[in-house]
Scaffold this active site. Structure first.
Site, short mmCIF file in Angstrom:
data_model
loop_
_atom_site.label_atom_id
_atom_site.label_comp_id
_atom_site.label_asym_id
_atom_site.label_seq_id
_atom_site.Cartn_x
_atom_site.Cartn_y
_atom_site.Cartn_z
CG ASP A 286 56.05 43.00 36.94
OD1 ASP A 286 56.18 42.54 38.09
OD2 ASP A 286 55.09 42.72 36.21
CG ASN B 86 45.84 42.89 29.10
OD1 ASN B 86 46.55 42.08 29.70
ND2 ASN B 86 46.06 44.19 29.14
CG HIS C 267 49.43 41.90 31.55
ND1 HIS C 267 48.72 43.00 31.96
CD2 HIS C 267 49.57 41.15 32.67
CE1 HIS C 267 48.46 42.92 33.25
NE2 HIS C 267 48.96 41.80 33.70
CD GLU D 94 49.47 46.01 30.09
OE1 GLU D 94 48.90 44.94 29.82
OE2 GLU D 94 49.14 46.74 31.05
C1 F6R Z 1 52.99 40.85 38.33
C2 F6R Z 1 52.79 40.38 36.98
C3 F6R Z 1 51.46 40.48 36.31
C4 F6R Z 1 50.40 39.62 37.02
C5 F6R Z 1 49.06 39.72 36.30
C6 F6R Z 1 47.98 38.92 36.99
O1 F6R Z 1 54.33 40.67 38.73
O2 F6R Z 1 53.72 39.92 36.41
O3 F6R Z 1 51.60 40.05 34.98
O4 F6R Z 1 50.84 38.29 37.03
O5 F6R Z 1 48.67 41.05 36.23
O6 F6R Z 1 47.74 39.46 38.25
P1 F6R Z 1 46.77 38.75 39.28
O7 F6R Z 1 47.47 37.51 39.72
O8 F6R Z 1 46.62 39.74 40.39
O9 F6R Z 1 45.50 38.46 38.56
#
Ligand code: F6R
Length: 264
Positions: A67, A136, A138, A143
């Site tokens: 992303d 959450n 995701h 989301e």
């Molecule tokens: C980022 C991504 C997000 C993160 C998620 C957890 O490329 O794909 O889904 O993996 O937001 O983020 P952290 O590791 O910062 O808790």
């Protein structure tokens, strides 16, 4: 779903990195799916160390990131392209021309999404996809309420995700509310998936992913449909699972079997 529960975040990073090192040893031109966020940083450090000690080369590897923020150009310090360069690509022998991140600055982001899907297909698909997970549930920026069959597209971030990621932006800095993300369908098409989670704040999302119903309310629960997924998590992230001992027992038995077959 294979669930590997380890003592702490350092052990998670090491275990996860080994999966990637083995993958690249088996297939030097592997197509990696990569993630940003805090969780994979330690794994990337392990990969950099492995490269520096001559254990692995990324020369023939290509990669696709999950992303990118829509509205940030690749040189913006908060862009995921910038992050990947800083945290991994600048420190290994990967050909940057073979590293792909959705273009957050695309003039026509809708077309850019379709082209991203085509580029993945042209490389033969993703061999192994690294994931983190949001509180959450995701994955990527898919989301809750994301279609479980979704493809690369523009997604609006939830308030929870915007708040979680605010820590990376200065108080007066512009923080995008939109992203381009691979879809859940795109992720499910990768041949293997490795999801990392550490810390107590991920425990609920992990429980919903592993033991909850298959539901768009927890996008990561879609991984229950994947044939080859491994969750590498620490004790804190595992703390709400109903039977931690069972998952540990299964992993010990798996390891014994692999050792007996000489594949450990
Ligand atoms: C980022 C991504 C997000 C993160 C998620 C957890 O490329 O794909 O889904 O993996 O937001 O983020 P952290 O590791 O910062 O808790």
């Amino acid at each position: 779903m294979k669930v590997v529960i380890l003592k702490d975040a350092a052990a998670v990073a090491k275990y996860g990195a080994n999966i990637f090192i083995k993958q690249i040893s088996r297939k030097p031109d592997s197509v990696l799916g990569l993630a940003t966020g805090s969780t994979p940083v330690a794994l990337y450090k392990e990969l950099i160390d492995a490269y520096k000690s001559g254990q692995v080369s990324f020369k023939k590897v290509s990669s696709f990131n999950l992303d990118e923020y829509l509205g940030l150009n690749p040189t913006h310090p908060q862009s995921y392209r910038y992050f990947m360069n800083q945290q991994l690509f600048d420190h290994i022998d990967i050909d940057k021309a073979s590293t792909f991140v959705p273009p957050g600055d695309a003039e026509d982001p809708f077309t850019a999404c379709a082209l991203y899907e085509t580029a993945i297909k042209q490389k033969g698909g993703i061999d192994i996809q690294l994931l983190g997970i949001g509180r959450n549930g995701h994955i990527g920026f898919n989301e809750p309420s994301s279609s479980l069959m979704s493809r690369t597209r523009i997604k609006t971030l939830t308030r929870a995700t915007i708040d979680d990621n605010a820590r990376f932006f200065g108080p007066d800095e512009y923080q995008p509310h939109l992203s381009i993300t691979m879809g859940i369908g795109t992720i499910l098409e990768s041949k293997k998936v490795v999801l990392l989670a550490t810390g107590e704040n991920k425990a609920e999302a992990i429980k919903a992913t592993v033991e909850g119903p298959l539901t768009a309310a927890c996008p990561a629960s879609a991984l229950q449909l994947h044939e080859q997924v491994v969750l590498v998590i620490d004790e804190a992230a595992a703390s709400l699972l109903s039977d931690v001992e069972l998952y540990k027992h299964i992993e010990i038995e798996n390891q014994k079997l692999l050792e007996r077959l000489g594949r450990a």
